[in-house]
Structure formats: C-alpha cells, structure tokens
Scaffold this active site. Structure first.
Site, PDB file in Angstrom:
ATOM      1  N   GLY A  67      88.014 -51.784 -18.601  1.00 12.62           N
ATOM      2  CA  GLY A  67      88.002 -53.130 -18.041  1.00 12.62           C
ATOM      3  C   GLY A  67      88.634 -53.083 -16.662  1.00 12.62           C
ATOM      4  N   MET A  68      87.824 -53.229 -15.615  1.00 13.57           N
ATOM      5  CA  MET A  68      88.321 -53.125 -14.237  1.00 13.57           C
ATOM      6  C   MET A  68      88.362 -54.508 -13.595  1.00 13.57           C
ATOM      7  SD  MET A  68      86.552 -49.560 -12.956  1.00 13.57           S
ATOM      8  CE  MET A  68      87.522 -49.474 -11.440  1.00 13.57           C
ATOM      9  N   SER A  69      89.551 -54.905 -13.152  1.00 15.12           N
ATOM     10  CA  SER A  69      89.744 -56.255 -12.605  1.00 15.12           C
ATOM     11  C   SER A  69      89.677 -56.282 -11.085  1.00 15.12           C
ATOM     12  CB  SER A  69      91.110 -56.780 -13.037  1.00 15.12           C
ATOM     13  OG  SER A  69      92.129 -55.975 -12.458  1.00 15.12           O
ATOM     14  N   GLY A  77      92.158 -54.684  -9.537  1.00 14.24           N
ATOM     15  CA  GLY A  77      93.571 -54.470  -9.244  1.00 14.24           C
ATOM     16  C   GLY A  77      93.935 -53.000  -9.318  1.00 14.24           C
ATOM     17  N   VAL A  78      95.158 -52.681  -8.914  1.00 17.27           N
ATOM     18  CA  VAL A  78      95.578 -51.279  -8.859  1.00 17.27           C
ATOM     19  C   VAL A  78      95.733 -50.676 -10.251  1.00 17.27           C
ATOM     20  CG1 VAL A  78      98.071 -51.762  -8.719  1.00 17.27           C
ATOM     21  CG2 VAL A  78      97.154 -49.659  -7.703  1.00 17.27           C
ATOM     22  N   ASP A  79      96.203 -51.445 -11.221  1.00 20.06           N
ATOM     23  CA  ASP A  79      96.449 -50.887 -12.555  1.00 20.06           C
ATOM     24  C   ASP A  79      95.158 -50.401 -13.215  1.00 20.06           C
ATOM     25  OD1 ASP A  79      99.202 -51.353 -12.408  1.00 20.06           O
ATOM     26  OD2 ASP A  79      99.007 -53.377 -13.204  1.00 20.06           O
ATOM     27  N   SER A  80      94.140 -51.252 -13.219  1.00 26.10           N
ATOM     28  CA  SER A  80      92.890 -50.836 -13.868  1.00 26.10           C
ATOM     29  C   SER A  80      92.172 -49.762 -13.049  1.00 26.10           C
ATOM     30  CB  SER A  80      91.976 -52.036 -14.124  1.00 26.10           C
ATOM     31  OG  SER A  80      91.700 -52.744 -12.944  1.00 26.10           O
ATOM     32  N   MET A 114      84.865 -58.007 -15.676  1.00 27.91           N
ATOM     33  CA  MET A 114      84.617 -59.220 -16.461  1.00 27.91           C
ATOM     34  C   MET A 114      84.754 -60.446 -15.572  1.00 27.91           C
ATOM     35  SD  MET A 114      86.862 -58.445 -19.869  1.00 27.91           S
ATOM     36  CE  MET A 114      87.754 -56.962 -19.398  1.00 27.91           C
ATOM     37  N   CYS A 130      93.504 -64.813 -24.291  1.00 27.95           N
ATOM     38  CA  CYS A 130      92.483 -64.081 -23.535  1.00 27.95           C
ATOM     39  C   CYS A 130      92.374 -62.640 -24.042  1.00 27.95           C
ATOM     40  CB  CYS A 130      92.814 -64.105 -22.043  1.00 27.95           C
ATOM     41  SG  CYS A 130      91.606 -63.214 -21.044  1.00 27.95           S
ATOM     42  N   CYS A 145      94.836 -66.852 -14.805  1.00 26.72           N
ATOM     43  CA  CYS A 145      93.683 -66.441 -13.996  1.00 26.72           C
ATOM     44  C   CYS A 145      92.839 -67.612 -13.519  1.00 26.72           C
ATOM     45  CB  CYS A 145      92.820 -65.440 -14.755  1.00 26.72           C
ATOM     46  SG  CYS A 145      92.087 -66.107 -16.255  1.00 26.72           S
TER      47      CYS A 145
END
EC number: 2.8.1.13
Length: 376
Positions: free
Chosen positions: A14-16, A18-21, A40, A105, A202
């Site tokens: 799951g790539m948002s 952001g840096v974490d994903s 998503m 969520c 979000c």
C-alpha cells in the site's frame, strides 16, 4: 512465512506517496520479493481551487515505483471508505462521541478492501509502512508487537486487525526508527525522501475541522455550564468538543472565578445539549476508574470469556496503564489500577501484554466507582 522463496512471493504494498511506504517497497524489492505498489484513493479531496492532493501523492508513488523498478496501480475505494469509515465517523459525532477514523480505516479499508484487492492481484502478502512488528510461532500463530521506534509505534491504530489479516501482512519498517527510514530514502535518492509526514485525518487534511464537520452535521449551539449549575456562556455544538479539551472555550478570566486555573471540558449531556466545564487539569470529574467497551477484537484467538491483568492505552502515544479486563464476547469491562484522566467515549482502548498488542475495543462509557461519568 510461507515455504516460498522471496522471488516466488508476491507482496502488494500500500503506497501512499509518503516516505514510509516508499521505503517499505524499496526494502522488499531489495530482499528479492515480487513487489507491486498500489495507491489507494479513499477520498475526493479536490479543494476549492481544483487542487487534489491525491493526484500529487499518486505522482510521487509513480516516481518511486519507477525508481525502484516495480509495477504500480491505483485503486479507488471512495465508496467503501464513505460507507464503512465516513458514515461511522458522522454517526459517532451525532451520538456525542469522539470517533477514531484511523482505527476504522485500517480495519475496513487497508486490511480488508485493500487486502481483498491485493489477493485478486495474486498477492501472498500485503505490506504497509506502519511501525509495528509481527512474530510467527511454529504453529503459525502471528503475534503483533509494538514497533521498535517507541515514538512511532502504530499498534494502537492496528488493534482491530484479526489473526487472518495479520497472517497475510508484513510490516518491513517495524524494526526501524523513523530517522533511519529517512536515511534509507535519502541514500536511495527516492523522490519522497524529504516529503513531510502527513498528519491528521486523511479526509480533513489541512481544512478547518469545525468548518468541515459543519458541512455534514448541523451544529446545535447550547449552554456551557459548571457542574454546580453556573452558566459560563454558550458552546458552538457538542460535536466540536472532546473530554479534557482546554482550548476553544472562550472563558478566560471571568465570572468571578476563584483561581487562575485554566478551564477544561469535563462533561457533555446530549439530552440537554449542555457542555460542562471545570477548572484545573486535574479536575476530579476528568478522572474515572473503569469503562465498558464494545466491538472487542483480538489479534489472536482468545476464549469467549476470561479475565486478565495487562496494560492498556486509551489514546495514541499515551503511557501504558495497568488494567484488569473482564471479557464477555465482543464486550469488555476494564478496571484501572489507578484513576485515568479524560477517558473519551468513541476512542479505542487497546490492550498489551508486554510488547504484544492483544487487540482493542471502542469505549462506550466511563465510570467512577460504579457511577456513570457524563461524557456524552
């Protein structure tokens, strides 16, 4: 883990944007997994100027996926999100509670709708950029553990995940601290390396919360009073206030108050539409000794009824508190070892045994020595 080699194991991340994903996808790719990135789209966040942050985020996903050499897709979960998360969010506010949409969520979208979609893509696992860890026993039981970065641990928000969901989930950042994740991104030259973390809910983003909520729920102003019945002014609508809140009351040094202590929200009464306020951070009405909660979910199999002494969190980033839980199906009574401040109906209570997150429930009502606290 399955008996497959990494190369034979498909992980949908799951790539948002952001840096974490981004680092999650990078690490899995480096470990040899068959990685697919999925963005998503859960909310139509086009602002009044026609700018949609989701479009920018998806561009970042595309840039990172291209950099590390993984295919990527976008999936639209706006309907699922509206039905399963946003409707719940509004219903909780209507009931005078303070909801936690992040918990919902994760339960309904990221580890249900997204997990189902990933399985259609042939996934063996899904992975996200959450700071949590999983450990699997020889018999296949998965334990969810706190993230190594105590400041970033996100098990509170993942507390409603089931054993079935956890068996199909990887948290590659769980053993890392946030600064190290940034360093990995910078070293790899990822497009998101310097992107600031998103905060808040979000679907609200940078918008004014009061204004946003007012678009969906009509505000009902009413009286603001002390517990002794002294009128202190008017409130803008109970949904705008949460137990223990200090700011936004508009009652500074007035009404012949005896001390200079700040004012806090100490109670709500939905039936009379009254907001109760009191002076002092440690106002006695802010403290309770037990609670009832429902929608109880455990991260691994547990008996239908049991009692256990463990620790709990009642909000994110709070210190653990010793508690005794009395479980009956999907309901739980929680007795605190010592009084706890500002228990908030609608929020999650999450249980821990040492480093392991056992699960959680949604707070319904707080008590002080068996007396119901007027918190909603």
């Amino acid at each position: 883990m399955s008996g497959k080699s990494p190369a034979q194991t498909r992980v949908v991340v799951g790539m948002s944007g952001g840096v974490d994903s981004s680092v999650t996808a990078l690490l899995l790719k480096e470990q040899g997994y068959d990685v697919i990135g999925v963005f998503m789209k859960n909310w139509d966040d086009t602002d009044e100027n026609g700018v949609c942050t989701a479009t920018e985020d998806y561009k970042d996903v595309a840039a990172v996926a291209d950099q590390i050499g993984v295919p990527y897709y976008s999936v639209n979960f706006e309907k699922e999100y509206w039905d399963r998360v946003f409707e719940y969010f509004l219903a909780e506010y209507r009931a005078g509670r303070t909801p936690n949409p992040d918990v919902m969520c994760n339960k309904e979208i990221k580890f249900k709708a997204f997990l189902d979609y990933a399985m259609e893509l042939g996934a063996d696992y899904v992975a996200t950029g959450h700071y949590a860890q999983v450990r699997t026993d020889e018999d296949g039981t998965v334990h969810m553990l706190r993230g190594a970065d105590n400041n970033k641990d996100q098990t509170y928000f993942l507390s409603q995940l089931t054993q079935e969901q956890l068996k199909k989930t990887m948290f590659p950042l769980g053993h890392l601290e946030k600064p190290e994740v940034r360093r990995i991104a910078e070293k790899a030259g990822l497009a998101t390396a310097k992107k600031k973390d998103s905060t808040g809910i979000c679907f609200i983003g940078e918008k004014n919360f009061k204004k946003f909520l007012g678009e969906y729920l009509p505000a009902q102003p009413g009286k603001m009073m002390t517990l002794d019945g002294v009128e202190m002014g008017n409130h803008a609508g109970l949904m705008y206030y949460t137990i223990g809140q200090r700011g936004g009351l508009g009652i500074g040094g007035q009404h012949g108050q005896l001390t200079s202590d700040p004012w806090f929200v100490v109670g709500k009464d939905l039936t009379t539409n009254t907001l109760y306020v009191g002076q002092g951070f440690h106002h006695e009405h802010l403290y309770s000794t037990s609670l009832d909660a429902s929608d109880l979910s455990f991260t691994r199999e547990m008996p239908e009824t049991f009692d256990l002494h463990c620790t709990a969190k009642f909000r994110y980033r709070q210190e653990d508190t010793g508690v005794t839980i009395h479980v009956n199906g999907d309901k739980v009574t929680v007795d605190f070892d010592e009084p706890v401040r500002a228990i908030t109906p609608g929020q999650a209570v999450v249980f821990y045994d040492g480093e392991e997150c056992l699960g959680g429930a949604m707070i319904d009502v707080a008590y002080k020595e068996q007396k119901v606290m007027q918190y909603q």
